[in-house]
Design an enzyme around this catalytic site. Structure first.
Site, PDB file in Angstrom:
ATOM      1  N   ASP A 105       0.739  -1.225   0.160  1.00  6.74           N
ATOM      2  CA  ASP A 105      -0.080   0.057   0.079  1.00  6.74           C
ATOM      3  C   ASP A 105       0.999   1.166  -0.017  1.00  6.74           C
ATOM      4  OD1 ASP A 105      -2.017  -1.792   0.250  1.00  6.74           O
ATOM      5  OD2 ASP A 105      -2.218  -1.661   2.314  1.00  6.74           O
TER       6      ASP A 105
HETATM    7  N1  URA Z   1      -1.292  -6.043   3.782  1.00  7.28           N
HETATM    8  C1  URA Z   1      -1.736  -4.866   3.910  1.00  7.28           C
HETATM    9  O1  URA Z   1      -2.581  -4.587   4.371  1.00  7.28           O
HETATM   10  N2  URA Z   1      -1.046  -3.834   3.222  1.00  7.28           N
HETATM   11  C2  URA Z   1      -0.060  -4.033   2.490  1.00  7.28           C
HETATM   12  O2  URA Z   1       0.609  -3.074   1.860  1.00  7.28           O
HETATM   13  C3  URA Z   1       0.667  -5.446   2.632  1.00  7.28           C
HETATM   14  C4  URA Z   1      -0.058  -6.513   3.239  1.00  7.28           C
END
Ligand code: URA
Length: 257
Positions: A105
């Site tokens: 993310d």
């Molecule tokens: N899980 C998440 O919620 N976000 C990420 O960036 C990676 C794994």
């Protein structure tokens, strides 16, 4: 290696779009084995024929592999109209076709493999392969023993999807009166290892047990581990040992079916 069109070769080696490299050739700036070549659709043997632009040899680099410590605020994509991408951070890249293997993310930090090796990426991301990923998680809220058990055994996310069993290591938890955290709300820290990659999976797993993830960092993926001294935004090429381990994993998985 098969023959390749000269314009494709130059494009992949980062010299521009097909029309830009066509223009380079038209202006007589491109040579193959010492001969100026004006037609960029000519076929060449990558790695065997010597291609030069303005007298400078363009080496053929078929695959590139980088381990990036992704910073916050950067998107896991190859192009984005609003934010810098993880591929923009690889200043020394030779090729134009690099991409991130999977997504973190925008506000997640940590280990991300950047490559142009689609077969390896497919192997690492394939849901049936269960490649391990470990995250450091800081969360708001406290995890009860039953919440820990649910995370470890697999739980149902808000959209009804079930997660596979995961490894959870609680680093520290806020407890009333113990004064571990200065913050007025309960925070905790944990390491979580999962074997799948559902959308926002870690955040949604913690949400499912009533905790909000406030900081997330990926520490490892398969045999790759983030170097402790690598600051967010820094990257390095994979070592030959790391690459061999990834390829071995790929071979193992391939024979596993
Ligand atoms: N899980 C998440 O919620 N976000 C990420 O960036 C990676 C794994």
């Amino acid at each position: 290696m098969a023959q390749m069109r000269l314009d494709k070769f130059l494009g992949e080696m980062g010299l521009g779009t097909r029309s830009q490299v066509k223009e380079l050739a038209r202006k007589g700036r491109v040579a193959v084995n010492g001969q100026a070549v004006k037609k960029s659709d000519q076929k060449i043997w990558p790695g065997k024929d010597e291609v030069q632009v303005d007298g400078k040899t363009i080496p053929y680099v078929p695959w590139e592999y980088y381990l990036l410590n992704k910073p916050q605020g950067v998107v896991s994509a190859t192009e984005d109209g609003r934010y810098p991408t993880v591929v923009d951070l690889i200043a020394e890249k030779k090729r134009k076709d690099l991409f991130p293997v999977g997504r973190l993310d925008k506000d997640t930090e940590g280990l991300l493999l950047i490559t142009n090796d689609g077969i390896l990426a497919h192997q690492l991301l394939s849901p049936g392969k269960h490649v391990e990923k470990t995250y450091f998680v800081r969360m708001k809220g406290a995890l009860s023993p039953s919440a820990c058990r649910q995370i470890q055994e697999g739980l149902v996310l808000e959209d009804g999807q079930k997660t596979l069993p995961a490894k959870l290591h609680l680093i520290r938890q806020w407890r009333e009166g113990e004064g571990i955290w200065a913050e007025p709300v309960p925070f905790g820290e944990a390491c979580l290892t999962i074997h799948e990659g559902k959308f926002h999976q870690v955040k949604r797993m913690f949400e499912a047990v009533g905790c909000q993830v406030v900081y997330l960092k990926r520490l490892s993926m398969g045999p790759l581990t983030l170097d402790e001294n690598m600051e967010p935004g820094q990257y390095r090429p994979l070592t030959s040992g790391e690459l061999a381990e990834l390829k071995a994993l790929e071979g193992e998985r391939r024979t596993d079916g």
